[in-house]
Design a protein around this motif. Structure first.
Motif, PDB file in Angstrom:
ATOM      1  N   TYR A  91      27.857   6.959  73.374  1.00  0.00           N
ATOM      2  CA  TYR A  91      28.155   7.249  71.964  1.00  0.00           C
ATOM      3  C   TYR A  91      28.433   8.733  71.758  1.00  0.00           C
ATOM      4  O   TYR A  91      29.397   9.105  71.077  1.00  0.00           O
ATOM      5  CB  TYR A  91      26.980   6.798  71.085  1.00  0.00           C
ATOM      6  CG  TYR A  91      27.308   6.798  69.616  1.00  0.00           C
ATOM      7  CD1 TYR A  91      26.878   7.835  68.768  1.00  0.00           C
ATOM      8  CD2 TYR A  91      28.079   5.787  69.061  1.00  0.00           C
ATOM      9  CE1 TYR A  91      27.193   7.836  67.428  1.00  0.00           C
ATOM     10  CE2 TYR A  91      28.395   5.781  67.714  1.00  0.00           C
ATOM     11  CZ  TYR A  91      27.951   6.813  66.907  1.00  0.00           C
ATOM     12  OH  TYR A  91      28.283   6.804  65.574  1.00  0.00           O
ATOM     13  N   SER A  92      27.606   9.548  72.367  1.00  0.00           N
ATOM     14  CA  SER A  92      27.763  10.999  72.227  1.00  0.00           C
ATOM     15  C   SER A  92      29.118  11.445  72.778  1.00  0.00           C
ATOM     16  O   SER A  92      29.837  12.233  72.154  1.00  0.00           O
ATOM     17  CB  SER A  92      26.610  11.698  72.960  1.00  0.00           C
ATOM     18  OG  SER A  92      26.859  13.061  73.069  1.00  0.00           O
ATOM     19  N   ARG A  93      29.473  10.908  73.945  1.00  0.00           N
ATOM     20  CA  ARG A  93      30.761  11.260  74.557  1.00  0.00           C
ATOM     21  C   ARG A  93      31.931  10.754  73.728  1.00  0.00           C
ATOM     22  O   ARG A  93      32.964  11.419  73.610  1.00  0.00           O
ATOM     23  CB  ARG A  93      30.842  10.702  75.972  1.00  0.00           C
ATOM     24  CG  ARG A  93      29.965  11.459  76.950  1.00  0.00           C
ATOM     25  CD  ARG A  93      30.029  10.874  78.339  1.00  0.00           C
ATOM     26  NE  ARG A  93      29.135  11.614  79.241  1.00  0.00           N
ATOM     27  CZ  ARG A  93      28.816  11.239  80.461  1.00  0.00           C
ATOM     28  NH1 ARG A  93      29.326  10.118  80.959  1.00  0.00           N
ATOM     29  NH2 ARG A  93      27.991  11.966  81.198  1.00  0.00           N
ATOM     30  N   ALA A  94      31.758   9.572  73.161  1.00  0.00           N
ATOM     31  CA  ALA A  94      32.827   9.002  72.329  1.00  0.00           C
ATOM     32  C   ALA A  94      33.079   9.889  71.107  1.00  0.00           C
ATOM     33  O   ALA A  94      34.231  10.195  70.775  1.00  0.00           O
ATOM     34  CB  ALA A  94      32.453   7.586  71.884  1.00  0.00           C
ATOM     35  N   VAL A  95      32.016  10.287  70.456  1.00  0.00           N
ATOM     36  CA  VAL A  95      32.155  11.129  69.251  1.00  0.00           C
ATOM     37  C   VAL A  95      32.804  12.467  69.612  1.00  0.00           C
ATOM     38  O   VAL A  95      33.695  12.960  68.888  1.00  0.00           O
ATOM     39  CB  VAL A  95      30.775  11.352  68.588  1.00  0.00           C
ATOM     40  CG1 VAL A  95      30.849  12.419  67.508  1.00  0.00           C
ATOM     41  CG2 VAL A  95      30.260  10.046  67.988  1.00  0.00           C
ATOM     42  N   THR A  96      32.392  13.046  70.722  1.00  0.00           N
ATOM     43  CA  THR A  96      32.969  14.331  71.174  1.00  0.00           C
ATOM     44  C   THR A  96      34.467  14.183  71.444  1.00  0.00           C
ATOM     45  O   THR A  96      35.273  15.027  71.027  1.00  0.00           O
ATOM     46  CB  THR A  96      32.247  14.824  72.438  1.00  0.00           C
ATOM     47  OG1 THR A  96      30.845  14.862  72.202  1.00  0.00           O
ATOM     48  CG2 THR A  96      32.741  16.188  72.862  1.00  0.00           C
ATOM     49  N   LYS A  97      34.830  13.110  72.133  1.00  0.00           N
ATOM     50  CA  LYS A  97      36.247  12.885  72.462  1.00  0.00           C
ATOM     51  C   LYS A  97      37.070  12.658  71.200  1.00  0.00           C
ATOM     52  O   LYS A  97      38.208  13.140  71.094  1.00  0.00           O
ATOM     53  CB  LYS A  97      36.381  11.662  73.374  1.00  0.00           C
ATOM     54  CG  LYS A  97      36.238  11.971  74.852  1.00  0.00           C
ATOM     55  CD  LYS A  97      36.658  10.797  75.694  1.00  0.00           C
ATOM     56  CE  LYS A  97      36.338  11.096  77.151  1.00  0.00           C
ATOM     57  NZ  LYS A  97      36.491   9.924  78.014  1.00  0.00           N
ATOM     58  N   LEU A  98      36.507  11.937  70.263  1.00  0.00           N
ATOM     59  CA  LEU A  98      37.225  11.681  69.001  1.00  0.00           C
ATOM     60  C   LEU A  98      37.472  12.988  68.269  1.00  0.00           C
ATOM     61  O   LEU A  98      38.561  13.222  67.726  1.00  0.00           O
ATOM     62  CB  LEU A  98      36.424  10.729  68.117  1.00  0.00           C
ATOM     63  CG  LEU A  98      36.398   9.261  68.541  1.00  0.00           C
ATOM     64  CD1 LEU A  98      35.442   8.459  67.675  1.00  0.00           C
ATOM     65  CD2 LEU A  98      37.780   8.640  68.482  1.00  0.00           C
ATOM     66  N   LYS A  99      36.495  13.835  68.276  1.00  0.00           N
ATOM     67  CA  LYS A  99      36.596  15.138  67.591  1.00  0.00           C
ATOM     68  C   LYS A  99      37.719  15.956  68.223  1.00  0.00           C
ATOM     69  O   LYS A  99      38.588  16.492  67.516  1.00  0.00           O
ATOM     70  CB  LYS A  99      35.263  15.871  67.710  1.00  0.00           C
ATOM     71  CG  LYS A  99      35.189  17.215  67.028  1.00  0.00           C
ATOM     72  CD  LYS A  99      33.776  17.738  67.047  1.00  0.00           C
ATOM     73  CE  LYS A  99      33.756  19.212  66.663  1.00  0.00           C
ATOM     74  NZ  LYS A  99      33.787  20.125  67.808  1.00  0.00           N
ATOM     75  N   ILE A 100      37.742  15.980  69.551  1.00  0.00           N
ATOM     76  CA  ILE A 100      38.765  16.754  70.274  1.00  0.00           C
ATOM     77  C   ILE A 100      40.142  16.152  70.019  1.00  0.00           C
ATOM     78  O   ILE A 100      41.116  16.868  69.767  1.00  0.00           O
ATOM     79  CB  ILE A 100      38.457  16.787  71.785  1.00  0.00           C
ATOM     80  CG1 ILE A 100      37.160  17.556  72.047  1.00  0.00           C
ATOM     81  CG2 ILE A 100      39.613  17.386  72.561  1.00  0.00           C
ATOM     82  CD1 ILE A 100      36.598  17.402  73.435  1.00  0.00           C
ATOM     83  N   GLN A 101      40.220  14.832  70.067  1.00  0.00           N
ATOM     84  CA  GLN A 101      41.481  14.117  69.884  1.00  0.00           C
ATOM     85  C   GLN A 101      42.045  14.371  68.493  1.00  0.00           C
ATOM     86  O   GLN A 101      43.236  14.654  68.334  1.00  0.00           O
ATOM     87  CB  GLN A 101      41.232  12.608  70.074  1.00  0.00           C
ATOM     88  CG  GLN A 101      42.463  11.753  70.189  1.00  0.00           C
ATOM     89  CD  GLN A 101      42.908  11.568  71.643  1.00  0.00           C
ATOM     90  OE1 GLN A 101      42.293  12.108  72.546  1.00  0.00           O
ATOM     91  NE2 GLN A 101      43.956  10.814  71.853  1.00  0.00           N
ATOM     92  N   LEU A 102      41.183  14.296  67.491  1.00  0.00           N
ATOM     93  CA  LEU A 102      41.648  14.480  66.112  1.00  0.00           C
ATOM     94  C   LEU A 102      42.105  15.914  65.884  1.00  0.00           C
ATOM     95  O   LEU A 102      43.097  16.155  65.188  1.00  0.00           O
ATOM     96  CB  LEU A 102      40.536  14.112  65.124  1.00  0.00           C
ATOM     97  CG  LEU A 102      40.226  12.620  65.029  1.00  0.00           C
ATOM     98  CD1 LEU A 102      38.950  12.378  64.256  1.00  0.00           C
ATOM     99  CD2 LEU A 102      41.375  11.857  64.384  1.00  0.00           C
TER     100      LEU A 102
END
Lengths: 186, 123
Positions: A170-181
């Motif tokens: 979950y933590s990695r997913a949120v981080t990746k989403l932040k970077i992607q956005l």
């Protein structure tokens, strides 16, 4: 019991389809996964208590999605020449800001009418693009926790892994989403 | 920041579900119907299979009973067919086959008679 099960299935079918569509990027594959999930649910768990239905249903859905990814990996291993063609298409889509979700939701009108397609393109939700780009397990974990509202413990049971692993995914997913956005906004 | 990501993600996903194509919605409705009707079919099939199993079990029991009964009857017949005592032995005890046939109570004492005959032989 059958009527309440019918009501339950009606309440989850669209979300289940969306999860499967995000995972497979293909409408027909997503519908097949939902069908498979519902049949297994009705066949094996219809006599369970209604409060147990949601985690059971999403566990079956998760397993079906993971099976899809395994089969796809197996296919790509042996039919690698087809994989190169598919990669070419996906990079074209990425360079033209096409969302993977479009591939499942285009109607025949949108496919043939450039104006309709352009309108759809302008309405691309960047968040969906970012979620689709997540690794399968991070994607599933994020959708189960954030969208479906399952606890860490229930998500761990659904995905058959430890609570620590769920927190990591979950933590990695949120981080990746932040970077992607941030990259999409740029 | 994570909370903003989460709320934005939920909003986007909810919106995408609301905007689902009508074609997809009708297909999903059909999938639901198919799944629920398969439950009814499987109940009917399992009921028929249960009935079939019950019939097979009942038939097996009947066959076993018949075999056991016929075996028992044949044993009884064979027991009664062979005389416990030969004609010579019967003559020694002052009995004839006719007397045995006429007096069924003697048949019940044959074993005693045989035992007595063995006792007298020893003496």
């Amino acid at each position: 019991m059958t009527s309440s099960l019918a009501q339950f299935l009606a309440s989850v079918d669209k979300k289940a389809y969306k999860m499967a569509n995000i995972a497979t990027l293909n409408s027909q594959d997503a519908l097949d996964i939902v069908q498979d999930t519902m049949e297994k649910m009705v066949r094996n768990y219809s006599k369970k208590q209604p409060e147990e239905w949601p985690p059971l249903f999403y566990r079956i859905l998760h397993n079906s999605i993971m099976d899809f990814h395994r089969k796809k990996k197996f296919r790509n291993l042996f039919f690698f020449w087809q994989q190169h063609e598919q990669e070419g298409e996906s990079s074209f889509e990425a360079s033209n800001s096409f969302s993977g979700s479009l591939s499942g939701n285009l109607s025949s009108n949108e496919e043939t009418n450039p104006d309709a397609l352009l309108a759809k393109t302008e309405n691309i939700d960047q968040m969906l693009v970012a979620i689709e780009a997540l690794a399968p397990k991070q994607q599933q974990c994020f959708l189960l926790r954030c969208w479906q509202g399952f606890s860490v413990a229930k998500t761990a049971k659904i995905m058959k892994c430890s609570e620590g692993t769920i927190k990591t995914h979950y933590s990695r997913a949120v981080t990746k989403l932040k970077i992607q956005l941030e990259s999409l906004d740029a | 920041m994570p909370k903003i990501i989460e709320s934005q993600a939920k909003a986007s996903l909810d919106k995408s579900v609301e905007q689902l194509d009508e074609n997809i919605e009708s297909k999903l409705a059909q999938i639901r119907l198919n799944a629920l009707s398969s439950q009814t079919k499987s109940q009917l099939i399992s009921g028929w299979a249960f009935e079939r199993k019950s019939l097979v079990s009942a038939f097996s029991v009947v066959v076993l009973v018949f075999l056991f009964a016929s075996d028992f009857i044949s044993t009884e017949v064979s027991t009664k067919a062979e005389p416990l005592l030969t004609q010579n032995e019967l003559t020694q005890h002052g009995l004839t086959q006719n007397e045995l046939a006429e007096d069924p109570e003697l048949l019940d004492d044959l074993e005693f008679i045989y035992w007595l005959s063995q006792e007298y032989e020893d003496v």
